[in-house]
Motif scaffolding. Structure first.
Motif, PDB file in Angstrom:
ATOM      1  N   UNK A   1       0.841  -1.197   0.000  1.00 41.10           N
ATOM      2  CA  UNK A   1       0.000   0.000   0.000  1.00 41.10           C
ATOM      3  C   UNK A   1       0.879   1.252   0.000  1.00 41.10           C
ATOM      4  N   UNK A   2       0.559   2.208  -0.865  1.00 42.12           N
ATOM      5  CA  UNK A   2       1.385   3.412  -0.920  1.00 42.12           C
ATOM      6  C   UNK A   2       0.558   4.690  -0.923  1.00 42.12           C
ATOM      7  N   UNK A   3      -0.294   4.880   0.110  1.00 46.57           N
ATOM      8  CA  UNK A   3      -0.978   6.169   0.188  1.00 46.57           C
ATOM      9  C   UNK A   3       0.051   7.277   0.421  1.00 46.57           C
ATOM     10  N   UNK A   4      -0.288   8.498   0.019  1.00 47.41           N
ATOM     11  CA  UNK A   4       0.614   9.622   0.268  1.00 47.41           C
ATOM     12  C   UNK A   4       0.577   9.939   1.757  1.00 47.41           C
ATOM     13  N   UNK A   5       1.700   9.779   2.459  1.00 40.84           N
ATOM     14  CA  UNK A   5       1.652   9.810   3.923  1.00 40.84           C
ATOM     15  C   UNK A   5       1.298  11.172   4.509  1.00 40.84           C
ATOM     16  N   UNK A   6       1.593  12.242   3.787  1.00 40.43           N
ATOM     17  CA  UNK A   6       1.309  13.556   4.366  1.00 40.43           C
ATOM     18  C   UNK A   6      -0.107  14.029   4.055  1.00 40.43           C
ATOM     19  N   UNK A   7      -0.826  13.292   3.192  1.00 38.16           N
ATOM     20  CA  UNK A   7      -2.176  13.726   2.825  1.00 38.16           C
ATOM     21  C   UNK A   7      -3.215  13.057   3.714  1.00 38.16           C
TER      22      UNK A   7
ATOM     23  N   UNK B   1      -8.445   5.261  -4.311  1.00 35.97           N
ATOM     24  CA  UNK B   1      -7.739   6.322  -5.032  1.00 35.97           C
ATOM     25  C   UNK B   1      -7.696   5.998  -6.524  1.00 35.97           C
TER      26      UNK B   1
END
Lengths: 258, 289
Positions: free
Chosen positions: A94-100, A161
């Motif tokens: 899983x690679x969600x944008x960590x700062x968003x 996403x």
């Protein structure tokens, strides 16, 4: 919406190394196609060349045609960025944008496409999260960072996403390999739901998974060390797992491999 | 750690006797006369102003340029081309500061004169551009010094930023690209948020270098009998250049103590900047993991 792929004589290279040899394959719409095969046989490489992610690696290139509803995505006038906007991809980890925040993660693709209308973004976020079976778990914390979710939730967030932009095709590169069995089950159920609307291609190492979720299975193999990977055969999943026409396929699915 | 405390103690012990006999306010006075030991009058206001202004000019120029170069080297150029280019930037750090000083005073300063005149007269509504306590001719002002400092701190900021930008997780980069991000959109959504704290920390390291730079600034800045007008077209001294300029006359302990007091302020100031850089960098690391 859901479109079909016709892969014609596709050869894939990493610099001088010939990674995959001459793949011919048809992927029908609203259907799940599974790629199976041993490690290093090129199945992920083929998947990544279906949305032109392969060429992101320096020196990587492709020969042959990949037709999306008849249009070659490798034609010289096609912008790879546009291709990737219409073909969604879910990765191994899983690679969600960590700062968003969770919501910003879901609508990231729409924002890139220039959508600014807040109402529309909110609607799409809800629809996509519902589509990914995640809405009930996160609806109270949409503004919290996506990195705070569990691995399985993060992967469903990544699926949300990917489907937020209503892609023509959804590519999944071993989407469950980093997940526990319960999260895996949730994703598999989701794939079955999603195929009503999307064309799905999934790479998996787990043959039970391929048998459970896919309609069509393609078996890739290596003929030897240093040799390019090959598409050995492609057929209805039922047939591949009960009565494959190639001996190599039978050896692989019955565990008599290598 | 021990050596830092000892240095601080040394500065403090040497400075206190002079501070006790200072006849004007040490922090708010622009005056600096230490010739008459019976009547010491020294304040650091202008030293502080000149030090901060020159370092700010340096940061304002170097930060965006360094970010641009670091991004270009890590995410635009192919590695084969980027490596020699990065080497050239690193080489800037090897140029002796006296050479930068000579170049700034003799080449850059005169060359900047028309620009300085334009900013000073036409854009004088901007507070930092209005007024000057030295002649603009020759360019011996904070503006020139700041630009030279920006070149001197460019390598450190670029190197640190390059290092952190390089470490952006590939799976995040691919995630952005697979969503249909252009290269710049990918950089904005993944590389910049990931590298932000490292970039700021690198800039703080550069700031620390600019605050303490001595000989280049000493050669460039022209001294002025007038107090600072809080403009980048002022001349004067920074802490470091003031101390260096008076070094030949450190015979009288009380006068010397005045300079050491100025050194103490600079010491505390740069120490605070570096501590801030470490704090920012550490916080970023905690967030990433």
């Amino acid at each position: 919406m859901a479109k079909r792929f016709d892969i014609k004589d596709l050869n894939i290279y990493y610099g001088k190394f010939h990674a995959v040899n001459s793949v011919n394959l048809a992927v029908p719409p609203r259907n799940v196609t599974a790629f199976i095969g041993p490690s290093g046989c090129g199945k992920s490489t083929v998947l990544r060349s279906l949305n032109r992610m392969h060429e992101v690696i320096p020196g990587a290139r492709v020969e042959g045609k990949v037709l999306l509803d008849g249009e070659d995505i490798y034609a010289s006038n096609v912008d790879p960025v546009e291709v990737r906007r219409t073909i969604g991809m879910v990765f191994q980890r899983p690679n969600p944008f960590p700062t968003m925040s969770i919501k910003d993660n879901v609508v990231a693709g729409l924002r890139l496409a220039g959508v600014k209308n807040k109402k529309q973004l909110d609607d799409v976020a809800e629809r996509s999260l519902r589509g990914a079976n995640l809405w009930n778990e996160v609806k109270d914390r949409l503004d919290k960072p996506g990195g705070g979710l569990s691995g399985g939730q993060q992967q469903r967030l990544c699926i949300a996403r990917a489907i937020a932009v209503q892609p023509d095709v959804l590519l999944m590169d071993e989407p469950c390999s980093a997940l526990d069995p319960i999260s895996t089950l949730a994703i598999e159920d989701l794939i079955t739901e999603l195929k009503k609307e999307y064309t799905i291609v999934i790479v998996t190492h787990n043959m039970q998974q391929a048998a459970r979720v896919s309609d069509q299975t393609a078996f890739f193999n290596l003929l030897g060390v240093g040799q390019p990977g090959q598409l050995i055969e492609v057929d209805d999943t039922e047939k591949i797992f009960s009565n494959p026409s190639q001996k190599a396929t039978e050896d692989y699915i019955s565990g008599r491999f290598g | 750690m021990v050596s830092i405390v000892l240095i601080g103690l040394f500065l403090l012990i040497q400075a206190v006797p002079s501070l006790l006999v200072d006849n004007i306010n040490f922090f708010t006075s622009p005056e600096w006369s230490t010739g008459d030991v019976a009547n010491l009058r020294f304040g650091i206001r202008d030293l502080l102003v000149v030090t901060i202004l020159s370092s700010l000019v340096a940061l304002v120029i170097a930060m965006p340029v360094a970010m641009g170069i670091a991004l270009f080297l890590t995410h635009y150029l192919p590695p084969r081309v980027a490596r020699p280019f990065a080497y050239v930037i690193d080489l800037l750090a090897a140029v002796p500061s006296i050479v930068f000083g000579l170049w700034g005073a003799k080449v850059l300063g005169p060359a900047l004169e028309p620009l300085a005149t334009f900013l000073n007269t036409k854009l004088s509504w901007f507070p930092l551009f209005s007024g000057n306590n030295v002649s603009l001719a020759g360019g011996g002002n904070i503006f020139t010094a700041g630009i030279v400092l920006s070149i001197m701190i460019l390598p450190i900021i670029t190197a640190v930023s390059r290092e952190v930008f390089q470490q952006t997780p590939v799976m995040q980069i691919e995630g952005a690209l697979a969503l249909g991000a252009t290269r710049w959109e990918m950089v904005r959504t993944t590389v910049l948020p990931f590298g932000r704290s490292g970039y700021i920390a690198g800039s703080m390291l550069g700031l620390g270098r600019a605050l303490g730079e001595t000989v280049a600034v000493l050669l460039i800045l022209r001294s002025s009998p007038l107090p600072s007008s809080f403009s980048v077209f002022d001349g004067g001294y920074t802490f470091a250049s003031k101390i260096a300029s008076a070094a030949p006359e450190f015979s009288e302990p009380l006068s010397t103590g005045a300079y050491i007091a100025a050194g103490l302020v600079l010491f505390v100031f740069t120490f605070a900047v570096n501590a801030l850089a470490r704090y920012v960098a550490g916080r970023g690391k905690a967030k990433a993991s």
